[in-house]
Write a protein that holds these residues in place. Structure first.
Motif, PDB file in Angstrom:
ATOM      1  N   LEU A   1      28.145  29.026 -99.754  1.00 22.31           N
ATOM      2  CA  LEU A   1      28.931  29.764 -99.420  1.00 22.31           C
ATOM      3  C   LEU A   1      28.657  31.378 -99.116  1.00 22.31           C
ATOM      4  O   LEU A   1      29.006  31.026 -98.461  1.00 22.31           O
ATOM      5  CB  LEU A   1      30.225  29.546-100.314  1.00 22.31           C
ATOM      6  CG  LEU A   1      31.485  31.167 -99.767  1.00 22.31           C
ATOM      7  CD1 LEU A   1      31.990  30.708 -98.272  1.00 22.31           C
ATOM      8  CD2 LEU A   1      32.679  30.777-101.078  1.00 22.31           C
ATOM      9  N   ALA A   2      27.549  31.555-100.406  1.00 25.68           N
ATOM     10  CA  ALA A   2      27.045  32.307-100.365  1.00 25.68           C
ATOM     11  C   ALA A   2      26.224  32.895 -99.325  1.00 25.68           C
ATOM     12  O   ALA A   2      25.997  34.020 -98.491  1.00 25.68           O
ATOM     13  CB  ALA A   2      26.425  32.934-101.185  1.00 25.68           C
ATOM     14  N   GLN A   3      25.473  31.345 -98.435  1.00 23.98           N
ATOM     15  CA  GLN A   3      25.075  31.429 -97.122  1.00 23.98           C
ATOM     16  C   GLN A   3      25.679  32.324 -96.324  1.00 23.98           C
ATOM     17  O   GLN A   3      25.266  32.572 -95.047  1.00 23.98           O
ATOM     18  CB  GLN A   3      23.892  30.804 -96.924  1.00 23.98           C
ATOM     19  CG  GLN A   3      22.637  30.712 -98.161  1.00 23.98           C
ATOM     20  CD  GLN A   3      21.639  29.484 -97.688  1.00 23.98           C
ATOM     21  OE1 GLN A   3      21.688  28.563 -97.415  1.00 23.98           O
ATOM     22  NE2 GLN A   3      21.019  28.953 -98.965  1.00 23.98           N
TER      23      GLN A   3
ATOM     24  N   GLU B   1      37.436  33.341 -97.284  1.00 25.37           N
ATOM     25  CA  GLU B   1      36.351  34.263 -97.195  1.00 25.37           C
ATOM     26  C   GLU B   1      35.249  35.071 -97.104  1.00 25.37           C
ATOM     27  O   GLU B   1      34.378  35.866 -97.315  1.00 25.37           O
ATOM     28  CB  GLU B   1      35.617  33.512 -99.060  1.00 25.37           C
ATOM     29  CG  GLU B   1      35.046  34.539-100.050  1.00 25.37           C
ATOM     30  CD  GLU B   1      35.071  33.471-101.332  1.00 25.37           C
ATOM     31  OE1 GLU B   1      34.373  34.168-102.154  1.00 25.37           O
ATOM     32  OE2 GLU B   1      35.993  32.551-101.541  1.00 25.37           O
ATOM     33  N   CYS B   2      34.870  33.891 -95.901  1.00 26.31           N
ATOM     34  CA  CYS B   2      33.687  34.865 -94.593  1.00 26.31           C
ATOM     35  C   CYS B   2      34.214  35.992 -93.641  1.00 26.31           C
ATOM     36  O   CYS B   2      33.590  36.091 -93.178  1.00 26.31           O
ATOM     37  CB  CYS B   2      33.319  33.417 -94.276  1.00 26.31           C
ATOM     38  SG  CYS B   2      32.440  32.150 -95.242  1.00 26.31           S
TER      39      CYS B   2
ATOM     40  N   LYS C   1      28.595  33.180 -96.013  1.00 24.58           N
ATOM     41  CA  LYS C   1      28.689  34.735 -95.917  1.00 24.58           C
ATOM     42  C   LYS C   1      27.850  36.275 -95.383  1.00 24.58           C
ATOM     43  O   LYS C   1      28.527  36.848 -94.758  1.00 24.58           O
ATOM     44  CB  LYS C   1      29.641  35.377 -97.489  1.00 24.58           C
ATOM     45  CG  LYS C   1      30.712  34.617 -97.932  1.00 24.58           C
ATOM     46  CD  LYS C   1      30.991  34.773 -98.978  1.00 24.58           C
ATOM     47  CE  LYS C   1      31.497  35.582 -99.350  1.00 24.58           C
ATOM     48  NZ  LYS C   1      32.249  35.468-100.774  1.00 24.58           N
ATOM     49  N   GLU C   2      26.622  36.206 -96.086  1.00 18.41           N
ATOM     50  CA  GLU C   2      25.861  36.277 -95.401  1.00 18.41           C
ATOM     51  C   GLU C   2      25.592  36.305 -94.114  1.00 18.41           C
ATOM     52  O   GLU C   2      25.134  37.299 -93.739  1.00 18.41           O
ATOM     53  CB  GLU C   2      24.635  36.252 -96.221  1.00 18.41           C
ATOM     54  CG  GLU C   2      24.507  36.412 -97.533  1.00 18.41           C
ATOM     55  CD  GLU C   2      22.763  36.042 -98.206  1.00 18.41           C
ATOM     56  OE1 GLU C   2      22.107  35.579 -97.290  1.00 18.41           O
ATOM     57  OE2 GLU C   2      23.172  36.796 -99.662  1.00 18.41           O
TER      58      GLU C   2
END
Length: 222
Positions: free
Chosen positions: A45-47, A83-84, A49-50
């Motif tokens: 998920l972090a990737q 979230e994104c 979002k980035e």
């Protein structure tokens, strides 16, 4: 809306996001495509979002396509989209819970229609069934629909054209657009947009990834 179907570049192959999606986007961010997206698997998920943040910074319209069939899995994908901060949620089977989540967060929702199984997905069902599903969802306020036309077990060309004509909402033709013949068929069907992912990674339109994107954009604009 554009006078011609818009290309959504999907950084996906075999219905999954490619591991080097960010690098591919960075190499192509100055291409002619405005619409960009990928799938809910397998990037962390972090990737995700980035990458969506980078796309937004480049002025792109963003899409997340969720290939899931249970309400729990579909809702998890929809929460990722929220979230994104994406603009449009493609896919999921229609559920009221997802529709309400999208409405509450200003997200355009374009669910699948028909009977869908597998990954890569297979589409079954009749035109009448799909249009009826679409009309029920439209009455509840969805933005449009994600039609897996070229994954259809019947006459895909006829289905694509008839569904777009029958449904008074934006339609995205998603999956397996991999030739200029199919681009001609997409033009004839006249949906709002269509996706290409795997065909670019397989070089179906000739040249680098960016060159293929621009070729398709130019071809559709003719």
């Amino acid at each position: 809306m554009s006078a011609h179907p818009e290309l959504i570049v999907m950084l996906t192959h075999n219905d999954r996001t490619v591991e080097n999606a960010r690098e591919v986007f960075e190499a192509c961010k100055d291409s002619k495509a405005q619409f960009w997206g990928f799938k809910e698997e397998p990037l962390p998920l972090a990737q995700m979002k980035e990458l969506y943040s980078l796309m937004k910074d480049c002025g792109k319209t963003t899409f997340l396509e969720v290939v899931a069939y249970t309400e729990e899995e579909c809702l998890a994908g929809a929460r990722m989209a929220v979230e994104c901060g994406v603009d449009v949620l493609l896919g999921t089977l229609f559920f009221d819970s997802i529709n309400e989540l999208c409405k509450a967060n200003g997200l355009k929702y374009m669910p699948f229609v028909g009977t869908i199984t597998g990954r890569p997905s297979v589409l079954e069902g009749t035109l009448e069934e799909m249009v009826a599903q679409a009309n029920v969802a439209l009455a509840k306020g969805v933005y449009g629909f994600d039609l897996l036309g070229y994954r259809y077990t019947g006459d895909a060309v006829a289905l694509n054209k008839a569904f777009v004509e029958a449904v008074n909402a934006p339609v995205v033709l998603a999956g397996s657009v991999n030739s200029y013949q199919r681009l001609d068929e997409v033009k004839d069907a006249a949906p709002w947009a269509f996706t290409i992912g795997g065909a670019f990674f397989e070089g179906k339109f000739g040249g680098t990834f960016e060159e293929q994107v621009d070729k398709v954009c130019d071809y559709m604009a003719r």
